[in-house]
Design a protein around this motif. Sequence first.
Motif: not given
Length: 367
Positions: A244-251
Motif C-alpha cells: 500500500g506504499t503511497r509515495w516515494l522520493r529520493d532526497p
Amino acid sequence: MSATVHPPVPEGRQELVLERIEAFRRRRPRLTDEVVTLAHGAGGKASAALIDAVFLEAFRNEALEQLGDGALLPLPSGDQLAFATDSYVVRPHRFPGGSIGSLAVHGTVNDLAMCGARPSWLSAAFVIEEGFPVAELAALAADMAAAAAAAGVTVVTGDTKVVDTGAADGVFITTAGVGLVPAGRRLAADRVRPGDVVLVSGTLGDHGVAVLLARGDLDLEADVTSDTAPLAGLVEVLLAAAPGTRWLRDPTRGGVGTVCNELAAQAGVAVVLQESALPVRRPVGGACDLLGIDPLYVANEGKFVAVVPAEEAGAALTALRAHPLGADAAVIGRIAGEPERIVLLETSFGGSRIVDMLVGDPLPRIC
C-alpha cells in the motif's frame, strides 16, 4: 510517537500562530532574479521558482506538470514507461564512496525507481573539457559500467562533445533512463492520507558532507563516505512488504526537508517530522554543526523517503532493515490533516517549528 501536531500555545496567541501559518502557506517561490545563480541548481526555493517561471512556462504539458522524479507514459499493455534524465557536475570528480561516473548511473536509476519502475536502459552524454586526461575519462567510464552492471541496467546510446579549455570544469555527464512500471502500481502524492507514516531508508546527509570534505577547502577531518547506491532493489523490497506504499522520493538536492515540502504542497497535507527520530551519523552531524548546516537539507544519493499506511509501517521497516542498503531505516514522522501544505518538526525540547524548503545553496555542485 507523539500525536500532537502543535505545541501548547497560550489562548491569546493561538490566533497569531494560525495567522503566521496561513501567511507561510501562501508563500510561493517566485523568480525575481535577473541572472542564474548557484542557488538555482540547489533543488530548493530558487530551483522551484526557475522551473516554474522558465521551463514549465515553455514546455507545459500534463506529464511534465507532475514534477516527479521522471515522466510516466502509458503503454498499450497497461504498463507505464518511466522516463528520467539528469545531469551531473559534481566537484571533485572522485569522492569517498563514488565518482561522477557511478553517481550518474545511480542518480537516474534511482529517479526511475522512485516512479515505481524497474530500470532497464540508460543513455550517457559527456561534455568534456579540452585537455582532460584520457586515462581519467576511461576510469570514469569504467565506474559507470560497473555501476550499471550492479544496478541491472545497460548503457545503450550516448553522445560526446568537447568544449574549450575552462568551459566545463573537466567533464559533465548527462544520463537518461527508461524502465517499466508494472500495471496497477501507482505512487503519487494524491494517494497520501492523514495517519500515514513517513519512513526514510537510512541516514541523512552522507553524500553532501562526503563531497564537501573531499574538496579539501575546509580544515575538517571526518570519516564520511557517500551513500551513492542504486535503490531499485530496495524499492522492490519495500513494495513487497508494504504494497500500500503511497509515495516515494529520493532526497537528493535540497534534502529531506525540501522533498517533504514538495509532498505537503502536492498532497495538501501536513508532514510532521520528529527530530529525535532523524537518523544522522555522528561525523555527519558534527560536520553540519560546525558549518551551521541542517542535515535535513543536505543531499543524499542512496536513500529514499517513503509514505506508507500506518498498518504496513512495521512490516516495511523490518523488510528495509534486513537489506544492506536499508539497515538504518527509520520512521521519522507522520502525515496530518492540518496545517495543510506545511512541514513541522517536533523538536527534542517538546516544541515544534516550521521546516521550509531549502533557501540558497550551502553546498554547491554536490551532484
